[in-house]
Design an enzyme around this catalytic site. Structure first.
Site, PDB file in Angstrom:
ATOM      1  N   HIS A   1       0.819  -1.217   0.000  1.00 23.66           N
ATOM      2  CA  HIS A   1       0.000   0.000   0.000  1.00 23.66           C
ATOM      3  C   HIS A   1       0.854   1.269   0.000  1.00 23.66           C
ATOM      4  O   HIS A   1       0.368   2.338   0.364  1.00 23.66           O
ATOM      5  CB  HIS A   1      -0.924   0.011   1.220  1.00 23.66           C
ATOM      6  CG  HIS A   1      -2.046  -0.977   1.119  1.00 23.66           C
ATOM      7  ND1 HIS A   1      -2.999  -0.936   0.126  1.00 23.66           N
ATOM      8  CD2 HIS A   1      -2.363  -2.056   1.879  1.00 23.66           C
ATOM      9  CE1 HIS A   1      -3.855  -1.930   0.286  1.00 23.66           C
ATOM     10  NE2 HIS A   1      -3.488  -2.634   1.341  1.00 23.66           N
TER      11      HIS A   1
ATOM     12  N   ARG B   1       7.011  -6.293   3.017  1.00 26.92           N
ATOM     13  CA  ARG B   1       5.719  -6.847   2.590  1.00 26.92           C
ATOM     14  C   ARG B   1       5.604  -6.691   1.077  1.00 26.92           C
ATOM     15  O   ARG B   1       5.495  -5.562   0.582  1.00 26.92           O
ATOM     16  CB  ARG B   1       4.560  -6.140   3.295  1.00 26.92           C
ATOM     17  CG  ARG B   1       3.213  -6.725   2.850  1.00 26.92           C
ATOM     18  CD  ARG B   1       2.068  -6.310   3.745  1.00 26.92           C
ATOM     19  NE  ARG B   1       1.637  -4.935   3.544  1.00 26.92           N
ATOM     20  CZ  ARG B   1       0.504  -4.439   4.014  1.00 26.92           C
ATOM     21  NH1 ARG B   1      -0.312  -5.202   4.730  1.00 26.92           N
ATOM     22  NH2 ARG B   1       0.180  -3.173   3.807  1.00 26.92           N
TER      23      ARG B   1
ATOM     24  N   ASP C   1      16.241 -11.335  -3.495  1.00 25.41           N
ATOM     25  CA  ASP C   1      17.519 -11.112  -4.198  1.00 25.41           C
ATOM     26  C   ASP C   1      18.191  -9.800  -3.781  1.00 25.41           C
ATOM     27  O   ASP C   1      19.408  -9.662  -3.917  1.00 25.41           O
ATOM     28  CB  ASP C   1      17.321 -11.133  -5.722  1.00 25.41           C
ATOM     29  CG  ASP C   1      17.186 -12.555  -6.260  1.00 25.41           C
ATOM     30  OD1 ASP C   1      17.451 -13.509  -5.506  1.00 25.41           O
ATOM     31  OD2 ASP C   1      16.809 -12.708  -7.439  1.00 25.41           O
TER      32      ASP C   1
ATOM     33  N   ASP D   1      -8.022  -4.920   7.334  1.00 22.56           N
ATOM     34  CA  ASP D   1      -8.727  -5.771   6.371  1.00 22.56           C
ATOM     35  C   ASP D   1      -9.658  -6.751   7.070  1.00 22.56           C
ATOM     36  O   ASP D   1     -10.743  -7.061   6.559  1.00 22.56           O
ATOM     37  CB  ASP D   1      -7.716  -6.511   5.487  1.00 22.56           C
ATOM     38  CG  ASP D   1      -7.077  -5.568   4.490  1.00 22.56           C
ATOM     39  OD1 ASP D   1      -7.790  -5.064   3.616  1.00 22.56           O
ATOM     40  OD2 ASP D   1      -5.872  -5.300   4.611  1.00 22.56           O
TER      41      ASP D   1
HETATM   42  O1  LIG Z   1      -5.221  -5.188   7.396  1.00 19.54           O
HETATM   43  C1  LIG Z   1      -4.319  -4.472   7.866  1.00 19.54           C
HETATM   44  O2  LIG Z   1      -4.415  -3.873   8.947  1.00 19.54           O
HETATM   45  C2  LIG Z   1      -3.118  -4.337   7.082  1.00 19.54           C
HETATM   46  O3  LIG Z   1      -2.937  -5.042   6.109  1.00 19.54           O
HETATM   47  C3  LIG Z   1      -2.157  -3.245   7.422  1.00 19.54           C
HETATM   48  C4  LIG Z   1      -2.452  -2.053   6.570  1.00 19.54           C
HETATM   49  O4  LIG Z   1      -2.163  -2.359   5.247  1.00 19.54           O
HETATM   50  C5  LIG Z   1      -1.638  -0.868   6.999  1.00 19.54           C
HETATM   51  O5  LIG Z   1      -1.398  -0.069   5.902  1.00 19.54           O
HETATM   52  C6  LIG Z   1      -2.290  -0.039   8.026  1.00 19.54           C
HETATM   53  O6  LIG Z   1      -3.495   0.482   7.590  1.00 19.54           O
END
Ligand SMILES: O=C(O)C(=O)C[C@H](O)[C@@H](O)CO
Length: 254
Positions: A48, A73, A87, A177
């Site tokens: 992100h 990530r 790598d 999420d």
């Molecule tokens: O679900 C989550 O929490 C993450 O995956 C972390 C977020 O991607 C992170 O950017 C915080 O919002």
């Protein structure tokens, strides 16, 4: 030349709580600054954040001077993305959106050289000190830490299957999420989400797998650690900058 030891992986396996910082600013200078703060790990995000490979390399190089292990990530559970990150010398990965044991096996395989996995061969990557680590291809797997991200109700229901896959070093619960998948988008603090987060660490602990999570709220971070979470990101570089800049401006302008 010796293969780099993965301090984070060893500490996690020994049961030591690892305190981390989430990094979204895609800057090697920031990585160097926060790398000296005393954290155990820093998560360099490419899912992100607009973080491309050359920038990521510079962040890993900068952080290597400090106390924290750089964890990367990838944007997806994709063997090509994972190979390119390994790598450039990353020894710890947090692989997003793992939904079942098969996807967990694919994630681990992407991080392992044959015959254990499918990682493509180079003998001259940064991880091998550009070819100077003797027998790198035979030794590398042992120091790679594979963390999988569970972030839906569906994946949570199968958390033991996912965590139980050979080669998985830890499972990270994605609160944002997860809350979205449970119908509480934007509200990881909702009691149902919190109950799921607590249930996840209970089940992971029962099978001996370290659990990880992220929050920038101190009371929440301390509660998660008390519940048994073992690798906890307690804030983000972006959040620190934005909140402190806002507060400084406000203190003069209001
Ligand atoms: O679900 C989550 O929490 C993450 O995956 C972390 C977020 O991607 C992170 O950017 C915080 O919002």
């Amino acid at each position: 030349m010796e293969l780099d030891r993965n301090r984070f992986k060893a500490a996690l396996a020994a049961g030591h709580t690892q305190i981390g910082l989430w990094s979204s600013l895609c800057s090697n200078i920031v990585a160097e600054i926060i790398g000296d703060s005393g954290f155990d790990w820093i998560l360099f995000d490419t899912e992100h954040s607009p973080n491309e490979l050359p920038d990521l390399l510079a962040q890993l190089q900068a952080a290597a001077r400090g106390t924290a292990t750089g964890i990367v990530r990838p944007a997806w559970n994709d063997p090509v993305l994972i190979k390119r990150i390994l790598d450039i010398g990353a020894q710890a990965l947090l692989i997003p959106f793992v939904q079942n044991a098969e996807e967990a096996r694919r994630a681990v395989a992407a991080c392992r050289y044959p015959p254990a996995g499918i990682r493509g061969i180079t003998t001259s990557g940064r991880g091998s000190h550009y070819g100077r680590v003797a027998d790198y291809l035979k030794k590398a797997d042992a120091e790679i830490c594979v963390l999988l991200q569970v972030e839906t109700g569906e994946a949570l229901a199968r958390i033991e299957d996912i965590a139980g896959v050979d080669g998985v070093d830890g499972v990270f619960i994605g609160p944002s999420d997860l809350s979205a998948s449970m119908g509480h988008i934007g509200n990881p603090a909702h009691p149902e989400v919190q109950a799921a987060i607590q249930d996840a660490v209970r089940r992971l602990t029962a099978i001996g797998k370290p659990a990880g999570i992220l929050t920038s709220i101190e009371a929440e971070a301390r509660r998660y650690i008390e519940w048994g979470y073992r690798f906890v990101a307690v804030g983000s570089d972006l959040g620190l900058l934005a909140r402190n800049a806002d507060a400084l401006a406000r203190s003069y302008k209001s």
